[in-house]
Write a protein that holds these residues in place. Structure first.
Motif, PDB file in Angstrom:
ATOM      1  N   LYS A 129       0.839  -1.197   0.000  1.00 10.48           N
ATOM      2  CA  LYS A 129       0.000   0.000   0.000  1.00 10.48           C
ATOM      3  C   LYS A 129       0.873   1.246   0.000  1.00 10.48           C
ATOM      4  O   LYS A 129       1.820   1.350   0.779  1.00 10.48           O
ATOM      5  CB  LYS A 129      -0.876  -0.014   1.250  1.00 10.48           C
ATOM      6  CG  LYS A 129      -1.738   1.223   1.418  1.00 10.48           C
ATOM      7  CD  LYS A 129      -2.492   1.151   2.740  1.00 10.48           C
ATOM      8  CE  LYS A 129      -3.298   2.423   2.975  1.00 10.48           C
ATOM      9  NZ  LYS A 129      -3.987   2.395   4.281  1.00 10.48           N
TER      10      LYS A 129
ATOM     11  N   LEU B   1       2.298   4.634   1.088  1.00 14.42           N
ATOM     12  CA  LEU B   1       2.273   5.249   2.407  1.00 14.42           C
ATOM     13  C   LEU B   1       3.090   6.538   2.407  1.00 14.42           C
ATOM     14  O   LEU B   1       4.116   6.628   1.724  1.00 14.42           O
ATOM     15  CB  LEU B   1       2.856   4.294   3.460  1.00 14.42           C
ATOM     16  CG  LEU B   1       2.105   2.983   3.713  1.00 14.42           C
ATOM     17  CD1 LEU B   1       2.965   2.057   4.565  1.00 14.42           C
ATOM     18  CD2 LEU B   1       0.776   3.250   4.391  1.00 14.42           C
TER      19      LEU B   1
ATOM     20  N   GLU C 127       2.969   1.478   8.184  1.00  9.91           N
ATOM     21  CA  GLU C 127       2.893   2.842   8.698  1.00  9.91           C
ATOM     22  C   GLU C 127       3.545   2.986  10.058  1.00  9.91           C
ATOM     23  O   GLU C 127       4.233   3.979  10.333  1.00  9.91           O
ATOM     24  CB  GLU C 127       1.423   3.291   8.752  1.00  9.91           C
ATOM     25  CG  GLU C 127       1.240   4.769   8.991  1.00  9.91           C
ATOM     26  CD  GLU C 127      -0.197   5.226   8.784  1.00  9.91           C
ATOM     27  OE1 GLU C 127      -0.480   6.411   9.029  1.00  9.91           O
ATOM     28  OE2 GLU C 127      -1.034   4.397   8.364  1.00  9.91           O
TER      29      GLU C 127
ATOM     30  N   TYR D 204      -8.180  15.996   3.660  1.00  5.60           N
ATOM     31  CA  TYR D 204      -7.786  14.717   3.076  1.00  5.60           C
ATOM     32  C   TYR D 204      -6.510  14.869   2.265  1.00  5.60           C
ATOM     33  O   TYR D 204      -6.227  15.930   1.697  1.00  5.60           O
ATOM     34  CB  TYR D 204      -8.879  14.194   2.149  1.00  5.60           C
ATOM     35  CG  TYR D 204     -10.048  13.507   2.817  1.00  5.60           C
ATOM     36  CD1 TYR D 204     -10.244  13.580   4.192  1.00  5.60           C
ATOM     37  CD2 TYR D 204     -10.976  12.800   2.060  1.00  5.60           C
ATOM     38  CE1 TYR D 204     -11.326  12.965   4.787  1.00  5.60           C
ATOM     39  CE2 TYR D 204     -12.060  12.172   2.646  1.00  5.60           C
ATOM     40  CZ  TYR D 204     -12.236  12.256   4.006  1.00  5.60           C
ATOM     41  OH  TYR D 204     -13.306  11.637   4.606  1.00  5.60           O
ATOM     42  N   SER D 205      -5.759  13.778   2.184  1.00 10.58           N
ATOM     43  CA  SER D 205      -4.645  13.713   1.241  1.00 10.58           C
ATOM     44  C   SER D 205      -5.213  13.681  -0.171  1.00 10.58           C
ATOM     45  O   SER D 205      -6.412  13.460  -0.377  1.00 10.58           O
ATOM     46  CB  SER D 205      -3.812  12.454   1.480  1.00 10.58           C
ATOM     47  OG  SER D 205      -4.588  11.289   1.177  1.00 10.58           O
TER      48      SER D 205
ATOM     49  N   THR E 116      -4.844  11.450  -2.460  1.00 14.07           N
ATOM     50  CA  THR E 116      -5.378  10.120  -2.763  1.00 14.07           C
ATOM     51  C   THR E 116      -6.792   9.953  -2.227  1.00 14.07           C
ATOM     52  O   THR E 116      -7.689   9.485  -2.934  1.00 14.07           O
ATOM     53  CB  THR E 116      -4.471   9.026  -2.173  1.00 14.07           C
ATOM     54  OG1 THR E 116      -3.181   9.110  -2.781  1.00 14.07           O
ATOM     55  CG2 THR E 116      -5.046   7.638  -2.431  1.00 14.07           C
ATOM     56  N   LEU E 117      -7.012  10.353  -0.978  1.00 14.34           N
ATOM     57  CA  LEU E 117      -8.349  10.224  -0.396  1.00 14.34           C
ATOM     58  C   LEU E 117      -9.323  11.215  -1.014  1.00 14.34           C
ATOM     59  O   LEU E 117     -10.490  10.893  -1.241  1.00 14.34           O
ATOM     60  CB  LEU E 117      -8.290  10.433   1.117  1.00 14.34           C
ATOM     61  CG  LEU E 117      -7.600   9.351   1.946  1.00 14.34           C
ATOM     62  CD1 LEU E 117      -7.642   9.701   3.418  1.00 14.34           C
ATOM     63  CD2 LEU E 117      -8.255   7.991   1.717  1.00 14.34           C
TER      64      LEU E 117
ATOM     65  N   GLU F  50      -0.095  10.871  -0.278  1.00 12.90           N
ATOM     66  CA  GLU F  50      -0.709  10.290   0.926  1.00 12.90           C
ATOM     67  C   GLU F  50      -0.640  11.260   2.106  1.00 12.90           C
ATOM     68  O   GLU F  50      -0.896  10.868   3.241  1.00 12.90           O
ATOM     69  CB  GLU F  50       0.014   8.986   1.307  1.00 12.90           C
ATOM     70  CG  GLU F  50       0.291   8.033   0.163  1.00 12.90           C
ATOM     71  CD  GLU F  50      -0.950   7.675  -0.637  1.00 12.90           C
ATOM     72  OE1 GLU F  50      -2.005   7.441  -0.007  1.00 12.90           O
ATOM     73  OE2 GLU F  50      -0.858   7.601  -1.878  1.00 12.90           O
ATOM     74  N   CYS F  51      -0.305  12.534   1.839  1.00 13.67           N
ATOM     75  CA  CYS F  51      -0.089  13.508   2.910  1.00 13.67           C
ATOM     76  C   CYS F  51      -1.086  14.659   2.878  1.00 13.67           C
ATOM     77  O   CYS F  51      -1.540  15.084   1.820  1.00 13.67           O
ATOM     78  CB  CYS F  51       1.313  14.116   2.809  1.00 13.67           C
ATOM     79  SG  CYS F  51       2.674  12.956   2.990  1.00 13.67           S
TER      80      CYS F  51
ATOM     81  N   PRO G  19      -0.191  11.984   7.648  1.00 14.10           N
ATOM     82  CA  PRO G  19      -0.684  10.883   6.830  1.00 14.10           C
ATOM     83  C   PRO G  19      -2.208  10.884   6.668  1.00 14.10           C
ATOM     84  O   PRO G  19      -2.952  11.007   7.647  1.00 14.10           O
ATOM     85  CB  PRO G  19      -0.241   9.629   7.598  1.00 14.10           C
ATOM     86  CG  PRO G  19       0.847  10.099   8.508  1.00 14.10           C
ATOM     87  CD  PRO G  19       0.487  11.509   8.863  1.00 14.10           C
ATOM     88  N   ASN G  20      -2.642  10.838   5.410  1.00 13.73           N
ATOM     89  CA  ASN G  20      -4.016  10.519   5.025  1.00 13.73           C
ATOM     90  C   ASN G  20      -5.077  11.571   5.329  1.00 13.73           C
ATOM     91  O   ASN G  20      -5.660  12.162   4.437  1.00 13.73           O
ATOM     92  CB  ASN G  20      -4.449   9.184   5.648  1.00 13.73           C
ATOM     93  CG  ASN G  20      -3.524   8.064   5.277  1.00 13.73           C
ATOM     94  OD1 ASN G  20      -3.113   7.950   4.124  1.00 13.73           O
ATOM     95  ND2 ASN G  20      -3.159   7.238   6.248  1.00 13.73           N
ATOM     96  N   LYS G  21      -5.365  11.832   6.604  1.00 12.91           N
ATOM     97  CA  LYS G  21      -6.487  12.703   6.937  1.00 12.91           C
ATOM     98  C   LYS G  21      -6.254  13.430   8.258  1.00 12.91           C
ATOM     99  O   LYS G  21      -5.685  12.865   9.189  1.00 12.91           O
ATOM    100  CB  LYS G  21      -7.784  11.891   7.037  1.00 12.91           C
ATOM    101  CG  LYS G  21      -9.008  12.710   7.428  1.00 12.91           C
ATOM    102  CD  LYS G  21     -10.245  11.848   7.597  1.00 12.91           C
ATOM    103  CE  LYS G  21     -11.440  12.681   8.052  1.00 12.91           C
ATOM    104  NZ  LYS G  21     -12.670  11.878   8.238  1.00 12.91           N
TER     105      LYS G  21
END
Length: 360
Positions: A40, A42, A66, A128-129, A131-132, A157-158, A318-320
């Motif tokens: 995945k 990251l 992660e 959100y990043s 990607t999201l 992803e950031c 990371p991510n959200k």
């Protein structure tokens, strides 16, 4: 210095020299340290993978998750700060005073985004990043995250924020989202963006690299190609990472280096006066306005030099980031009435307000 700190410094110096020898030995190895297809994507993966390769020529095989990446960042950050302390020592009384003061002045942590994207942030209940974000929209998302930064450290992803500038960086958008200091516990930072690192530190054509990726083509893998981005670049970038418990020290040490390198000119004298003013300033907002002056148009070269920033960090999460970390959402007076009519804004009306006067 304690035995433990001394050991950390020796370990950091050993890792640095050993990593250089391994890098030379691996010149025929695969130049890019990227996520394997089965893993995945990251945030931070490419740089953690590069550091892992730097300590042994044999493959590790086990995937980087992660939690492992975060633990590596904590170790790497600890070593980086220990190296700073070694190479800056001894601090002058003035420099030591700044270090002590900055520990009591939590830096502003600010995300900037364009107004057209604010509604989706409110709908999602957080930032959100890329990607999201793309998964939540029916149309392409016009993001400010360059693909070349994704190649460097997994930027897609950031979620990003500036650390230090009182009102963030206007080039990333017209909406100001201010965050609690506790948000730092979920992130890491570097003293510049990935794009700045590539063109200013590695002296590579970052814009041409970005244009190549934007056209749908991969970056070349040959080490001799100026558009390549590989092991050595990521290994270099990894040494700039600082995790949240060291952000204040990273900013203080940047300021000390700026102070020591000021020229004996009128602009240098003015910057030194600003440093002295920071040492006695008790108001946090005024302190950070002195630390990183707001950009102004029409300044002379001397005036620009006098307003040199004493430091900066770009935070990556990371991510959200949940709205629980957001203290305020600031928009222009013309936009405020519209935002308050959005159903998505209803839970956050108490935090939605007008930007400070004169702020872009």
């Amino acid at each position: 210095m304690s035995d433990r700190c001394g050991f950390i410094i020796l370990l950091a110096l050993f890792c640095c020299s050993y990593g250089q020898r391994i890098a030379i030995a691996q010149q025929t190895a695969t130049p890019n340290a990227v996520a394997a297809p089965q893993e995945k994507p990251l945030a931070g993966y490419p740089i953690a993978a590069a550091r892992r390769r730097a300590i042994a020529t044999a493959p590790f095989h086990r995937p980087l998750d992660e939690d492992t990446i975060k633990k590596w960042m904590d170790i790497s950050s600890q070593c980086t700060i220990a190296e700073f302390e070694l190479f800056l020592a001894p601090l002058s009384p003035q420099e030591a005073k700044l270090l002590a003061k900055i520990e009591k002045m939590p830096p502003p942590i600010v995300n900037r985004l364009y107004f057209e994207h604010l509604r989706s942030v409110l709908k999602n209940g957080g930032l959100y990043s890329l990607t999201l974000e793309e998964k939540t929209l029916d149309k392409p998302f016009q993001h400010t995250t360059p693909a070349v930064e994704n190649e460097l450290f997994g930027a897609f992803e950031c979620v990003f924020a500036s650390v230090g500038p009182p009102n963030g960086s206007p080039r990333y958008g017209d909406v100001i989202i201010r965050m609690k200091d506790s948000v730092r516990e979920t992130g890491w930072a570097t003293p510049f963006s990935g794009m700045h690192f590539i063109y200013a530190i590695r002296h590579q054509p970052a814009r041409k690299m970005q244009d190549l990726l934007a056209s749908g083509k991969p970056l070349p893998t040959a080490r001799t190609n100026p558009l390549s981005l590989g092991f050595d670049d990521r290994l270099s970038y990894s040494h700039y990472i600082v995790t949240e418990q060291y952000w204040h020290k990273a900013l203080a040490y940047q300021a000390i280096l700026v102070l020591r390198n000021l020229e004996n000119t009128k602009s240098g004298d003015l910057a030194r006066q600003r440093f002295e003013a920071m040492l006695v300033e008790q108001d946090a907002k005024k302190f950070w306005a002195l630390f990183i002056p707001a950009r102004e148009k029409g300044l002379s070269a001397q005036e620009e030099a006098a307003r040199v920033p004493f430091g900066y960090l770009e935070a990556k999460f990371p991510n959200k980031l949940s709205m629980d970390f957001v203290t305020s959402i600031e928009v222009s007076p013309e936009q405020l009435a519209e935002v308050r009519t959005w159903p998505e804004a209803k839970p956050y009306l108490s935090r939605i307000r007008v930007k400070p006067h004169g702020v872009d």
